[in-house]
Design a protein around this motif. Structure first.
Motif, PDB file in Angstrom:
ATOM      1  N   ALA A 116      27.961  40.541  32.212  1.00  0.00           N
ATOM      2  CA  ALA A 116      27.226  41.104  33.349  1.00  0.00           C
ATOM      3  C   ALA A 116      27.260  42.639  33.276  1.00  0.00           C
ATOM      4  N   PRO A 117      26.218  43.289  33.759  1.00  0.00           N
ATOM      5  CA  PRO A 117      26.113  44.745  33.592  1.00  0.00           C
ATOM      6  C   PRO A 117      27.080  45.533  34.471  1.00  0.00           C
ATOM      7  N   SER A 118      27.401  46.732  34.021  1.00  0.00           N
ATOM      8  CA  SER A 118      28.192  47.655  34.835  1.00  0.00           C
ATOM      9  C   SER A 118      27.252  48.731  35.384  1.00  0.00           C
ATOM     10  N   GLU A 119      27.776  49.631  36.183  1.00  0.00           N
ATOM     11  CA  GLU A 119      26.947  50.649  36.830  1.00  0.00           C
ATOM     12  C   GLU A 119      26.193  51.498  35.806  1.00  0.00           C
TER      13      GLU A 119
ATOM     14  N   TRP B 110      34.217  40.247  38.026  1.00  0.00           N
ATOM     15  CA  TRP B 110      34.032  40.315  36.569  1.00  0.00           C
ATOM     16  C   TRP B 110      35.368  40.196  35.844  1.00  0.00           C
ATOM     17  N   ARG B 111      36.340  41.013  36.250  1.00  0.00           N
ATOM     18  CA  ARG B 111      37.625  40.989  35.552  1.00  0.00           C
ATOM     19  C   ARG B 111      38.409  39.720  35.873  1.00  0.00           C
ATOM     20  N   VAL B 112      38.100  39.126  37.005  1.00  0.00           N
ATOM     21  CA  VAL B 112      38.804  37.918  37.436  1.00  0.00           C
ATOM     22  C   VAL B 112      38.306  36.695  36.657  1.00  0.00           C
ATOM     23  N   HIS B 113      37.001  36.583  36.581  1.00  0.00           N
ATOM     24  CA  HIS B 113      36.402  35.434  35.891  1.00  0.00           C
ATOM     25  C   HIS B 113      36.815  35.397  34.419  1.00  0.00           C
ATOM     26  N   LYS B 114      36.903  36.575  33.823  1.00  0.00           N
ATOM     27  CA  LYS B 114      37.352  36.679  32.425  1.00  0.00           C
ATOM     28  C   LYS B 114      38.683  35.978  32.197  1.00  0.00           C
ATOM     29  N   ARG B 115      39.547  35.977  33.228  1.00  0.00           N
ATOM     30  CA  ARG B 115      40.874  35.405  33.083  1.00  0.00           C
ATOM     31  C   ARG B 115      40.961  33.965  33.598  1.00  0.00           C
ATOM     32  N   ALA B 116      39.814  33.366  33.894  1.00  0.00           N
ATOM     33  CA  ALA B 116      39.818  31.982  34.381  1.00  0.00           C
ATOM     34  C   ALA B 116      40.317  31.057  33.264  1.00  0.00           C
ATOM     35  N   PRO B 117      40.989  29.970  33.628  1.00  0.00           N
ATOM     36  CA  PRO B 117      41.623  29.113  32.628  1.00  0.00           C
ATOM     37  C   PRO B 117      40.625  28.293  31.813  1.00  0.00           C
TER      38      PRO B 117
END
Lengths: 272, 272
Positions: A116-119, B110-117
């Motif tokens: 997903a894109p960033s700013e 974004w950073r949370v989903h990346k660490r999903a199991p």
């Protein structure tokens, strides 16, 4: 031009559109001559390059462009022709090929959300999470109970991105079966295009009607104001490129992007 | 034991619970002697180690454990004591510290989903996406119009994970203000604990009531059957560890995990 000028290409939320009723040949708001189209495209490319630079520097918004379409509908060609002038620092393409085993071990939006894109960034999805309710459905890779829930996930996911300042445009590159046949045949006939041919394209082609049905359901389930679907007549490459370029440029124009204000007077600064 | 046996620690969906009305001292279903608790914990650790191995090999489900709580509530201690026996190949901790500038440039999930199991994996969130409606709210890092929308995103996100075969347990480690004072003071008094002390903990402490309010809203907005919140009385470390261990073990027991069936007769295979 404003994005509203393209509302006739837009799928209205809740509209039950039938792809068969939409022409995949250029509509009459496109130039009748290819040369005129070329000239306009090159003007749009320049404009896009400037707007993208502003978008990148402005950093208030994120942008996600989704490209979907049958095989040979021209997803790569569109990217190449529309975005050739932009700064590669701020524009990235995420191609969603067959998922790896590591990707398959996670929920299906895991690999998508990562891209997903960033700013200030424009991300172009070459295929996307929509394959998880298209190819997955048509090829029975998951039971209906699984993929049916995904429309909701996808709506929720796009809602999250929108709420978090992402502008989303989704393009369906609309070709007809004859055009696909011609383009596949070309891949067989022209030696320099042989590498593009893949037997699996013929399998997908044999499921054309199932894909049409799956796309129509995607549109009915996921067209919404903040993540609209545009159906782009794509039998003619020049028309397809022109239309996508027009819409992306209009969308960026509507943001009235300017370079950030500075809090000093440049005229008063002396560089010794 | 089944997970249902812990329903009295569960926040019911829609329940408007007040943290002040819930004791953070051990309840009477916990042993009265510390030595008994120790013995039970060590039995549970062994059981957890076996269950986790089955979970890892089984690969049908993913597991997400969320740990939240005020400073000094013992998130790290819980992880250390409950999960010491498990196979580190299948259990990972994701710590959500202050986000980096790259993370801040994306949507907050974004950073949370990346660490999903992934399948067979247990991921423990040491803090989580809930900070985006806790710390962010209490410290006014985003306006209310922004963080208010996040409850819905979080519900949707957890729904996605659940639909995609993730078992979710969320733990609030519940301490009272006096316990926090004691533990912070200990960090000042004991030289070997000085490194743990952070001035910003005092700032957060001064906003205790605002955090309580923010947590109560989190529970009201995001407690649901497929992603339940458990309030763990955490004034006593041994009680806290024991209870979390009991709940995680009960949850895994309920899955009736067995090693995969083989399609050969091991007795008939001769290894020369």
């Amino acid at each position: 031009m404003s994005i509203c000028d393209f509302n006739h290409y837009l799928i209205r939320p809740g509209q039950n559109m039938k792809l068969a009723e939409v022409s995949s040949d250029p509509w009459d708001d496109l130039p009748s001559k290819k040369s005129e189209a070329k000239e306009e495209l090159s003007r749009l490319q320049e404009r896009l390059s400037d707007l993208q630079q502003r978008f990148f520097v402005d950093r208030r918004k994120k942008m996600l462009l989704v490209l979907q379409g049958m095989d040979t509908s021209g997803k790569n060609g569109t990217i190449r022709h529309v975005f050739r002038g932009v700064n590669p620092q701020g524009v990235h393409v995420a191609s969603f090929e067959r998922p790896s085993s590591r990707e398959l071990a996670h929920d299906y939006l895991w690999r998508v959300h990562k891209r997903a894109p960033s700013e200030g960034e424009i991300i172009i999805f070459d295929r996307s999470h929509y394959e998880d309710v298209l190819a997955v459905r048509v090829n029975n890779l998951k039971p209906e109970t699984v993929w049916k829930k995904r429309y909701r996930h996808i709506r929720d996911f796009e809602q999250l991105l929108y709420d978090e300042e992402t502008v989303i445009l989704k393009f369906f590159l609309h070709i007809d079966r004859d055009t696909q046949k011609k383009r596949l045949q070309e891949r067989l006939d022209v030696p320099a295009k042989n590498w593009k041919f893949d037997q699996s394209d013929l399998v997908a082609r044999s499921k054309w009607d199932a894909y049409v049905q799956a796309y129509e359901d995607v549109f009915a389930e996921t067209a919404c104001e903040h993540a609209p679907w545009y159906v782009i007549p794509a039998n003619k490459k020049w028309a397809r490129n022109l239309l996508v370029a027009r819409i992306v440029v209009a969308c960026l124009e509507d943001m009235h992007l300017s370079y950030p204000q500075v809090d000093y007077d440049p005229a008063k600064i002396v560089i010794k």
